[in-house]
Design a protein around this motif. Structure first.
Motif, PDB file in Angstrom:
ATOM      1  N   SER A 192     142.512  70.390  28.017  1.00 28.57           N
ATOM      2  CA  SER A 192     142.129  69.704  29.267  1.00 28.57           C
ATOM      3  C   SER A 192     142.774  70.392  30.462  1.00 28.57           C
ATOM      4  O   SER A 192     143.679  69.830  31.101  1.00 28.57           O
ATOM      5  CB  SER A 192     142.542  68.229  29.219  1.00 28.57           C
ATOM      6  OG  SER A 192     141.865  67.534  28.199  1.00 28.57           O
ATOM      7  N   PRO A 193     142.336  71.596  30.790  1.00 29.60           N
ATOM      8  CA  PRO A 193     142.966  72.328  31.901  1.00 29.60           C
ATOM      9  C   PRO A 193     142.798  71.635  33.250  1.00 29.60           C
ATOM     10  O   PRO A 193     143.551  71.931  34.183  1.00 29.60           O
ATOM     11  CB  PRO A 193     142.253  73.687  31.872  1.00 29.60           C
ATOM     12  CG  PRO A 193     140.965  73.438  31.162  1.00 29.60           C
ATOM     13  CD  PRO A 193     141.260  72.367  30.158  1.00 29.60           C
ATOM     14  N   ASP A 194     141.839  70.718  33.352  1.00 30.02           N
ATOM     15  CA  ASP A 194     141.642  69.999  34.609  1.00 30.02           C
ATOM     16  C   ASP A 194     142.759  69.002  34.899  1.00 30.02           C
ATOM     17  O   ASP A 194     142.905  68.551  36.045  1.00 30.02           O
ATOM     18  CB  ASP A 194     140.311  69.249  34.569  1.00 30.02           C
ATOM     19  CG  ASP A 194     140.229  68.291  33.392  1.00 30.02           C
ATOM     20  OD1 ASP A 194     140.468  68.732  32.243  1.00 30.02           O
ATOM     21  OD2 ASP A 194     139.917  67.104  33.600  1.00 30.02           O
ATOM     22  N   LEU A 195     143.593  68.695  33.895  1.00 35.67           N
ATOM     23  CA  LEU A 195     144.646  67.702  34.073  1.00 35.67           C
ATOM     24  C   LEU A 195     145.979  68.304  34.495  1.00 35.67           C
ATOM     25  O   LEU A 195     146.854  67.584  34.993  1.00 35.67           O
ATOM     26  CB  LEU A 195     144.863  66.917  32.774  1.00 35.67           C
ATOM     27  CG  LEU A 195     143.697  66.098  32.232  1.00 35.67           C
ATOM     28  CD1 LEU A 195     144.087  65.461  30.910  1.00 35.67           C
ATOM     29  CD2 LEU A 195     143.274  65.035  33.227  1.00 35.67           C
ATOM     30  N   PHE A 196     146.160  69.612  34.285  1.00 38.16           N
ATOM     31  CA  PHE A 196     147.476  70.204  34.412  1.00 38.16           C
ATOM     32  C   PHE A 196     147.473  71.402  35.353  1.00 38.16           C
ATOM     33  O   PHE A 196     146.491  72.134  35.442  1.00 38.16           O
ATOM     34  CB  PHE A 196     147.994  70.618  33.030  1.00 38.16           C
ATOM     35  CG  PHE A 196     147.955  69.500  32.022  1.00 38.16           C
ATOM     36  CD1 PHE A 196     148.853  68.456  32.097  1.00 38.16           C
ATOM     37  CD2 PHE A 196     147.000  69.491  31.010  1.00 38.16           C
ATOM     38  CE1 PHE A 196     148.808  67.412  31.179  1.00 38.16           C
ATOM     39  CE2 PHE A 196     146.951  68.466  30.091  1.00 38.16           C
ATOM     40  CZ  PHE A 196     147.866  67.418  30.175  1.00 38.16           C
ATOM     41  N   ASN A 197     148.607  71.591  36.034  1.00 33.69           N
ATOM     42  CA  ASN A 197     148.712  72.700  36.978  1.00 33.69           C
ATOM     43  C   ASN A 197     149.745  73.744  36.585  1.00 33.69           C
ATOM     44  O   ASN A 197     149.989  74.701  37.318  1.00 33.69           O
ATOM     45  CB  ASN A 197     149.025  72.180  38.386  1.00 33.69           C
ATOM     46  CG  ASN A 197     150.309  71.354  38.431  1.00 33.69           C
ATOM     47  OD1 ASN A 197     151.101  71.362  37.489  1.00 33.69           O
ATOM     48  ND2 ASN A 197     150.507  70.635  39.529  1.00 33.69           N
ATOM     49  N   GLY A 198     150.373  73.581  35.418  1.00 33.43           N
ATOM     50  CA  GLY A 198     151.341  74.569  34.972  1.00 33.43           C
ATOM     51  C   GLY A 198     152.127  74.066  33.784  1.00 33.43           C
ATOM     52  O   GLY A 198     152.124  72.860  33.479  1.00 33.43           O
TER      53      GLY A 198
END
Length: 396
Positions: A192-198
């Motif tokens: 879920s790359p849309d949930l995390f920024n790093g």
């Protein structure tokens, strides 16, 4: 049952209902803060292992969450052989090409990036910092739901439902993981790359018990020992699960042994004394499949623009220094930071060193500097262009 207040952090223990399981978590900080952090613990520990980070990062202006992964701490510990739970929670269900049907997960049908269950010709590291090629079997050999894909989906759902709920001020969260939690964090970033920024990784594990890490001639013996422990190990477990013995065991990976105090021993041991913990522990010790860190960071599904920094204690007896340093050669890694004199749990051994690194990482992310740098690097880096491609599709 979890105490109302965690003795290790002084924070209320809260419960999140996930796929009919109870997940313990702790939170500190202003709910309106635009900067959210999710702390993911390591093997056989729990969210209390972040006792020196939760309040400190909250005081720096962040909203900080730490949760117990399924099977750990005060979260539910269903039997690994419970088929009804397996259908509800197993993150491997429907994930691989060789799965024939989609699996209903809760109210919504699961949506994952599907892949082959065995990834061939993966470039892995060696203890001397070199490279080798191997096949990586991504499945739990026993079909257990205690696997990195289950924990990834737990972290993603928790972040979506609790951390980034509509009444909060954040749009994305920063992942921080230690040991096993580093692989959980990377898998969550992939799922879920849309949930995390790093993702900030502290002492990643190379999982020496994995079938791709163990010489083939050793696997039958390894499997036999694991089988014996699952079937006959409860008596041994009872003898080992004593405060004085646990303190001695913890002092092996801790280079700063003064950090192994009675509070730490009690926080980690007490949940492991529940009757349902033994089968879970031995099941986790039998986990010789699943992802590996180099495989994750080179996977085509890993988001190119997501910042990843790694810090590790150079005195960690379980972590090969040269192999860890070599992670800096991967195009998806921003930097690798050696921490001299610290062991496997630097965040608990010296929060005075680790916490400023976490703050600096989060600040860089939220300033947009790291994102811009990675986008520029992504366009210019031959290494990114040459990352191995594999066939993927979305299962709806």
């Amino acid at each position: 049952a979890a105490p109302l207040i965690s003795p290790a952090t002084g924070l209320p223990n809260r419960m999140y209902s996930w796929r009919q399981q109870d997940i313990r978590y702790q939170v500190a900080g202003d709910i309106s803060s635009p900067n959210a952090v999710v702390l993911v613990h390591g093997l056989f520990v729990n969210s209390d292992h972040w006792r020196k980070q939760i309040k400190e990062l909250a005081a720096a202006g962040y909203r900080v969450y730490a949760l117990d992964l399924l099977g750990s701490g005060y979260s539910s510990k269903p039997s690994p052989w419970d088929t009804s739970v397996n259908e509800l929670v197993n993150g491997e269900n429907g994930r691989f090409y060789d799965d024939e049907v989609s699996i209903q997960q809760g109210a919504d049908k699961k949506r994952v990036l599907r892949s082959p269950s065995v990834v061939e010709d993966v470039q892995l590291g060696t203890s001397r910092g070199g490279t080798r090629r191997a096949s990586v079997d991504l499945r739990h050999p026993l079909g257990s739901f205690y696997n990195f894909y289950t924990w990834s989906e737990q972290v993603c759902d928790f972040t979506r439902d609790i951390v980034l709920a509509p009444n909060t001020g954040a749009e994305k969260a920063t992942l921080v993981g230690n040991s096993k939690g580093t692989l959980v964090s990377l898998q969550a970033a992939m799922d879920s790359p849309d949930l995390f920024n790093g993702a900030f990784l502290i002492n990643p594990t190379f999982r020496e018990q994995h079938s791709a890490e163990t010489p083939k001639f050793m696997m039958p013996m390894t499997n036999a020992v694991q089988s014996w422990l699952r079937n006959h190990g409860h008596g041994l477990y009872d003898k080992v699960a004593k405060p004085d013995i646990i303190k001695k065991i913890l002092k092996e990976p801790y280079a700063v042994t003064s950090a192994v105090d009675d509070q730490l021993v009690d926080a980690l041991l007490t949940p492991l004394l529940s009757s349902d913990a033994k089968d879970v522990v031995f099941d986790m010790l039998s986990y010789t499949g699943g992802p590996l860190i180099e495989q994750q960071l080179q996977d085509i599904a890993f988001p190119n623009s997501m910042p990843v920094s790694i810090a590790y204690g150079t005195a960690d007896p379980w972590l090969p220094v040269a192999r860890t340093n070599a992670l800096s050669k991967l195009s998806t890694v921003d930097k690798v930071i050696p921490l001299p004199g610290l062991g496997h749990c630097p965040h608990d051994e010296s929060d005075a060193i680790v916490n400023p690194l976490l703050v600096e990482f989060i600040e860089r992310i939220n300033s947009g500097e790291t994102q811009a740098e990675r986008e520029q690097d992504s366009a210019a880096s031959p290494a990114r262009a040459e990352r191995p491609q594999r066939r993927v599709k979305i299962w709806n």
